[in-house]
Design an enzyme around this catalytic site. Structure first.
Site, PDB file in Angstrom:
ATOM      1  N   CYS A   2      33.105  25.889  13.440  1.00  0.00           N
ATOM      2  CA  CYS A   2      32.290  24.689  13.635  1.00  0.00           C
ATOM      3  C   CYS A   2      32.665  24.048  14.965  1.00  0.00           C
ATOM      4  O   CYS A   2      33.624  24.422  15.609  1.00  0.00           O
ATOM      5  CB  CYS A   2      32.545  23.692  12.515  1.00  0.00           C
ATOM      6  SG  CYS A   2      32.470  24.403  10.877  1.00  0.00           S
ATOM      7  N   ARG A  27      28.677  27.075  18.263  1.00  0.00           N
ATOM      8  CA  ARG A  27      29.803  27.303  17.339  1.00  0.00           C
ATOM      9  C   ARG A  27      29.382  27.281  15.876  1.00  0.00           C
ATOM     10  O   ARG A  27      30.177  27.556  14.977  1.00  0.00           O
ATOM     11  CB  ARG A  27      30.897  26.250  17.577  1.00  0.00           C
ATOM     12  CG  ARG A  27      31.461  26.244  18.987  1.00  0.00           C
ATOM     13  CD  ARG A  27      32.480  25.123  19.170  1.00  0.00           C
ATOM     14  NE  ARG A  27      33.604  25.309  18.295  1.00  0.00           N
ATOM     15  CZ  ARG A  27      34.654  26.084  18.589  1.00  0.00           C
ATOM     16  NH1 ARG A  27      34.663  26.741  19.730  1.00  0.00           N
ATOM     17  NH2 ARG A  27      35.648  26.222  17.749  1.00  0.00           N
ATOM     18  N   TRP A  74      29.257  25.704  10.737  1.00  0.00           N
ATOM     19  CA  TRP A  74      28.992  27.077  10.316  1.00  0.00           C
ATOM     20  C   TRP A  74      29.643  27.184   8.956  1.00  0.00           C
ATOM     21  O   TRP A  74      30.871  27.098   8.837  1.00  0.00           O
ATOM     22  CB  TRP A  74      29.587  28.089  11.293  1.00  0.00           C
ATOM     23  CG  TRP A  74      29.308  29.513  10.921  1.00  0.00           C
ATOM     24  CD1 TRP A  74      28.094  30.144  10.923  1.00  0.00           C
ATOM     25  CD2 TRP A  74      30.247  30.480  10.452  1.00  0.00           C
ATOM     26  NE1 TRP A  74      28.239  31.444  10.524  1.00  0.00           N
ATOM     27  CE2 TRP A  74      29.541  31.680  10.223  1.00  0.00           C
ATOM     28  CE3 TRP A  74      31.613  30.464  10.227  1.00  0.00           C
ATOM     29  CZ2 TRP A  74      30.163  32.836   9.761  1.00  0.00           C
ATOM     30  CZ3 TRP A  74      32.255  31.617   9.779  1.00  0.00           C
ATOM     31  CH2 TRP A  74      31.518  32.790   9.539  1.00  0.00           C
ATOM     32  N   ASN A 100      37.155  21.511  11.667  1.00  0.00           N
ATOM     33  CA  ASN A 100      36.828  22.910  11.973  1.00  0.00           C
ATOM     34  C   ASN A 100      38.015  23.743  11.522  1.00  0.00           C
ATOM     35  O   ASN A 100      39.143  23.495  11.948  1.00  0.00           O
ATOM     36  CB  ASN A 100      36.584  23.092  13.470  1.00  0.00           C
ATOM     37  CG  ASN A 100      36.476  24.574  13.826  1.00  0.00           C
ATOM     38  OD1 ASN A 100      36.056  25.379  13.010  1.00  0.00           O
ATOM     39  ND2 ASN A 100      36.890  24.928  15.040  1.00  0.00           N
ATOM     40  N   GLY A 101      37.772  24.700  10.653  1.00  0.00           N
ATOM     41  CA  GLY A 101      38.857  25.560  10.165  1.00  0.00           C
ATOM     42  C   GLY A 101      38.699  25.754   8.661  1.00  0.00           C
ATOM     43  O   GLY A 101      37.693  25.379   8.073  1.00  0.00           O
ATOM     44  N   GLU A 480      27.986  49.393  20.127  1.00  0.00           N
ATOM     45  CA  GLU A 480      27.692  48.076  20.700  1.00  0.00           C
ATOM     46  C   GLU A 480      26.190  47.818  20.730  1.00  0.00           C
ATOM     47  O   GLU A 480      25.726  46.724  20.377  1.00  0.00           O
ATOM     48  CB  GLU A 480      28.294  47.964  22.096  1.00  0.00           C
ATOM     49  CG  GLU A 480      27.935  46.687  22.846  1.00  0.00           C
ATOM     50  CD  GLU A 480      28.290  45.396  22.097  1.00  0.00           C
ATOM     51  OE1 GLU A 480      29.099  45.442  21.148  1.00  0.00           O
ATOM     52  OE2 GLU A 480      27.747  44.344  22.464  1.00  0.00           O
ATOM     53  N   LYS A 484      24.213  44.682  18.842  1.00  0.00           N
ATOM     54  CA  LYS A 484      23.289  43.777  19.540  1.00  0.00           C
ATOM     55  C   LYS A 484      21.962  43.680  18.780  1.00  0.00           C
ATOM     56  O   LYS A 484      21.463  42.609  18.478  1.00  0.00           O
ATOM     57  CB  LYS A 484      23.034  44.272  20.970  1.00  0.00           C
ATOM     58  CG  LYS A 484      24.199  44.135  21.901  1.00  0.00           C
ATOM     59  CD  LYS A 484      24.438  42.743  22.428  1.00  0.00           C
ATOM     60  CE  LYS A 484      25.349  41.852  21.693  1.00  0.00           C
ATOM     61  NZ  LYS A 484      26.692  42.209  21.373  1.00  0.00           N
ATOM     62  N   GLU A 487      22.420  41.954  15.216  1.00  0.00           N
ATOM     63  CA  GLU A 487      22.799  40.545  15.083  1.00  0.00           C
ATOM     64  C   GLU A 487      21.725  39.592  15.586  1.00  0.00           C
ATOM     65  O   GLU A 487      21.735  38.421  15.211  1.00  0.00           O
ATOM     66  CB  GLU A 487      24.126  40.261  15.780  1.00  0.00           C
ATOM     67  CG  GLU A 487      24.141  40.388  17.281  1.00  0.00           C
ATOM     68  CD  GLU A 487      25.498  39.983  17.864  1.00  0.00           C
ATOM     69  OE1 GLU A 487      26.145  39.074  17.327  1.00  0.00           O
ATOM     70  OE2 GLU A 487      25.904  40.598  18.859  1.00  0.00           O
ATOM     71  N   HIS A 503      26.210  65.502   9.296  1.00  0.00           N
ATOM     72  CA  HIS A 503      27.128  65.595   8.149  1.00  0.00           C
ATOM     73  C   HIS A 503      26.773  64.586   7.071  1.00  0.00           C
ATOM     74  O   HIS A 503      27.669  64.053   6.409  1.00  0.00           O
ATOM     75  CB  HIS A 503      28.573  65.409   8.631  1.00  0.00           C
ATOM     76  CG  HIS A 503      29.012  66.481   9.575  1.00  0.00           C
ATOM     77  ND1 HIS A 503      29.239  67.791   9.188  1.00  0.00           N
ATOM     78  CD2 HIS A 503      29.201  66.461  10.921  1.00  0.00           C
ATOM     79  CE1 HIS A 503      29.589  68.521  10.214  1.00  0.00           C
ATOM     80  NE2 HIS A 503      29.580  67.743  11.299  1.00  0.00           N
ATOM     81  N   LYS A 598      29.252  31.613  17.596  1.00  0.00           N
ATOM     82  CA  LYS A 598      29.721  32.278  18.819  1.00  0.00           C
ATOM     83  C   LYS A 598      31.179  32.700  18.722  1.00  0.00           C
ATOM     84  O   LYS A 598      31.558  33.756  19.195  1.00  0.00           O
ATOM     85  CB  LYS A 598      29.556  31.355  20.020  1.00  0.00           C
ATOM     86  CG  LYS A 598      30.014  31.947  21.341  1.00  0.00           C
ATOM     87  CD  LYS A 598      29.260  33.220  21.685  1.00  0.00           C
ATOM     88  CE  LYS A 598      29.697  33.797  23.007  1.00  0.00           C
ATOM     89  NZ  LYS A 598      29.093  35.133  23.264  1.00  0.00           N
TER      90      LYS A 598
HETATM   91  C1  AGP Z   1      29.216  39.879  19.656  1.00  0.00           C
HETATM   92  O1  AGP Z   1      27.861  39.900  20.081  1.00  0.00           O
HETATM   93  C2  AGP Z   1      29.429  38.962  18.511  1.00  0.00           C
HETATM   94  N1  AGP Z   1      29.026  37.650  18.825  1.00  0.00           N
HETATM   95  C3  AGP Z   1      30.807  39.074  17.905  1.00  0.00           C
HETATM   96  O2  AGP Z   1      30.964  40.403  17.455  1.00  0.00           O
HETATM   97  C4  AGP Z   1      31.997  38.777  18.838  1.00  0.00           C
HETATM   98  O3  AGP Z   1      32.131  39.787  19.802  1.00  0.00           O
HETATM   99  C5  AGP Z   1      33.273  38.752  17.985  1.00  0.00           C
HETATM  100  O4  AGP Z   1      33.152  37.677  17.059  1.00  0.00           O
HETATM  101  C6  AGP Z   1      34.564  38.600  18.795  1.00  0.00           C
HETATM  102  O5  AGP Z   1      34.521  37.391  19.485  1.00  0.00           O
HETATM  103  P1  AGP Z   1      35.599  37.166  20.686  1.00  0.00           P
HETATM  104  O6  AGP Z   1      35.295  38.188  21.740  1.00  0.00           O
HETATM  105  O7  AGP Z   1      35.353  35.764  21.141  1.00  0.00           O
HETATM  106  O8  AGP Z   1      36.969  37.374  20.094  1.00  0.00           O
END
Ligand code: AGP
Length: 603
Positions: A2, A27, A74, A100-101, A480, A484, A487, A503, A598
């Protein structure tokens, strides 16, 4: 995770909180709320489910104050409802708290200390604010009650507390979750990220775990939970606020994808070898040179960048290298080598999964390096060494320029390390030239944006699932590219080792299933092409992305050549744009995809 903000000593407290929350929306954005007090007996609490815009719409001109707290959520404990939105308050309506936490022992604390209290929410945060009220009701002063409650909490917190009976103070607590105090002329602000308050001040005080701060408009007292006072000078945060806006782009993600060539060139300059002032600390090179094995620890996209880093360190620095998911490593630590060194890759520098590993390996006496985009972050401050990505603020939840910057820094570091160790492969590796080729190759892909948009439509417009395949680094890129697409467009995408498809998973291929094949590895290019043909033989719709020297007639996209270990710097830009346009065309919020945030500062 958050975002939290606080302010004391400003007439425009409501606007300060709202603008700060807007900057922190990356966040988390399930719900938002704020509490303001004019320090003359009038106060307001406004909370809404959804984005900051919904909160802003609910703020009337009467909602003013000179101090207050705000929060964008969040959801972790409890669904995104107004009752679970922050600020949370005590039953006696005296205390308000944003947090936050995750307080992992909240239920036990409620059972032990709050047996007669009826909780109004499902949150762990409410337990904390109710604890403060309970201790104050038993005769403890507010700051002592705050410290007492925090000292009972296990887990993580960054929190701001207001006592309605004493609005001349703002109380702040920090443990594991990020929090900064901003110092202004006659006021103080609090924020999870300096970005939230940069338009008010560039002077920030970093807080350490277990610290509590008592703020007034003009004073700032830092102490430990045990009451030991701490003195700390502010640092100057130099993010240019302009770097954190969208410019002409519809979404931050497209801006950040387009910034990648500039980031490559900036890294070449930033890490240019300079005997006068070596950019890579000689002590770091000495530590790495003594390592018998490197352990790269990361999450998500950063983990995928680590997979590309592994062959770079092994080839250029001649050091065995492992790559581990942070969320697994900390609890199931593998048998380590005799002289390990740990490298944490993290755009935010705040990922809780990664930080718990840092804490665990430091307890064992091992040394570490953090490679991150946020110099003031927890992982940067707590590791033994830190290297910057120089990518500028990355706001979109989907990481793009940080991923390619992480790979570039791994290449720069592996080269510097190999040269320090006199590894022949490093002596002949012109990393600056390679990154310049990468910048040009990225730009060429960006120049084909319209074509890639058309391919995205053809491949993914109606699909529910998708595959990305490759071998070697093309497998890492496939992982990767799939993340993308997943998500931000919610397509069930999977990155797969091309050789593994037959396989079992090839059973999922049906007529029209979109499969993107990355072909940049000269050793296995022919094999990947065979695997692509196996897919086509079963009706799959294959998109081939090949490097110039490996291209064949019929390939859909041909990208520039560069060292085979660094082709992800260019091929991933295709995957980023495919994902971007699929999400954009589906009408989704590309920057703020559902369920995500994020930086994930909870485990
Ligand atoms: C990547 O597009 C995502 N937002 C997520 O996988 C991110 O890379 C992951 O949470 C790690 O975050 P960081 O690089 O800030 O540690």
């Amino acid at each position: 995770m958050c975002g939290i903000v606080g302010v004391i000593g400003r007439q425009d407290a409501t606007q300060v909180l709202l603008k700060g929350l807007e900057k922190l929306e990356y966040r988390g954005y399930d719900s938002a709320g704020l509490y303001v007090n004019d320090q003359q007996g009038h106060d307001h609490l406004v909370r809404r489910v959804g984005r900051i815009a919904a909160l802003e719409a609910a703020i009337t001109p009467a909602v003013t104050g000179t101090m207050g707290i705000g929060h964008t959520r969040w959801a972790t404990n409890g669904k995104p409802t107004e009752a679970n939105a922050h600020p949370q308050r005590s039953s006696d309506d005296r205390f308000y708290l944003v947090h936050n936490g995750v307080i992992t022992n909240a239920q036990a604390l409620a059972a032990q200390y709050l047996p007669a209290v009826t909780l109004a929410s499902d949150t762990d945060t409410e337990v904390l604010v109710q604890l403060v009220a309970a201790f104050v009701q038993s005769g403890t002063a507010t700051v002592a009650a705050f410290k007492q409650a925090l000292s009972l909490c296990e887990g993580s917190y960054a929190c701001c507390l207001v006592d309605r009976l004493d609005p001349s103070h703002l109380y702040v607590g920090k443990n594991k979750s990020p929090l900064l105090i901003g110092q202004g002329d006659g006021f103080h602000v609090v924020a999870s990220d300096a970005l939230a308050m940069l338009d008010l001040t560039d002077q920030f005080i970093e807080l350490k775990d277990g610290e509590v701060v008592t703020l007034t408009a003009t004073t700032c007292r830092i102490e430990t939970l045990a009451g030991e006072q701490r003195l700390r000078e502010p640092i100057t945060v130099t993010i240019t606020d302009g770097a954190a806006d969208k410019g002409p782009y519809p979404y931050y993600m497209l801006k950040e994808i387009n910034e990648q060539p500039a980031v490559m060139r900036r890294l070449v300059t930033a890490y240019a070898p300079d005997a006068a002032a070596p950019v890579v600390d000689p002590a770091l090179l000495k530590l790495l040179a003594a390592a018998d094995r490197l352990y790269i620890v990361a999450a998500g996209t950063s983990y995928h960048a680590g997979l590309v880093g592994k062959p770079l360190f092994e080839r250029l620095a001649n050091v065995p290298t492992e790559v581990h998911l942070a969320s697994e490593f900390g609890y199931h630590q593998p048998l380590l080598s005799a002289h390990p060194v740990f490298i944490f890759l993290s755009q935010s520098g705040e990922t809780a999964d990664s930080r718990q590993v840092l804490v665990a390996i430091q307890k064992q006496g091992f040394k570490s390096l953090t490679i991150t985009n946020v110099a003031t972050s927890t992982l940067a401050r707590e590791a033994d060494f830190a290297l910057g990505l120089h990518a500028g603020p990355e706001i979109a939840v989907a990481s793009t320029k940080a991923y390619t910057a992480q790979i570039a820094v791994e290449a720069l570091l592996a080269t510097a390390l190999g040269q320090a160790k006199r590894v022949p492969a490093a002596a002949s590796f012109d990393v600056a030239h390679q990154l310049s080729l990468a910048a040009a190759g990225q730009q060429a892909v960006l120049d084909a944006t319209d074509r890639i948009h058309a391919l995205a439509t053809a491949m993914f417009e109606d699909t529910r699932d998708a595959f990305f395949i490759g071998r070697g680094v093309d497998h890492a890129v496939s992982l990767e590219a799939a993340l993308k697409l997943k998500e931000i467009s919610y397509v069930q995408a999977e990155g797969f080792a091309a050789g593994e498809l037959k396989h079992g998973t090839i059973a999922l291929i049906t007529p029209g299933t979109p499969v993107t094949a990355f072909i940049s590895d000269p050793v296995t290019a022919a094999h990947t092409r065979s695997n692509a043909q196996e897919v086509e033989a079963r009706g799959g719709h294959v998109l081939r992305v090949a490097t110039q020297s490996l291209a064949q007639p019929g390939d859909d996209l041909v990208v520039a050549d560069l060292d085979a270990a660094l082709t992800p710097l260019v091929t991933i830009v295709v995957g980023q744009l495919l994902a971007y346009f699929t999400s954009f065309d589906r009408g989704y919020d590309v920057d703020r995809p559902r369920n995500l945030a994020k930086s994930v500062t909870v485990e």
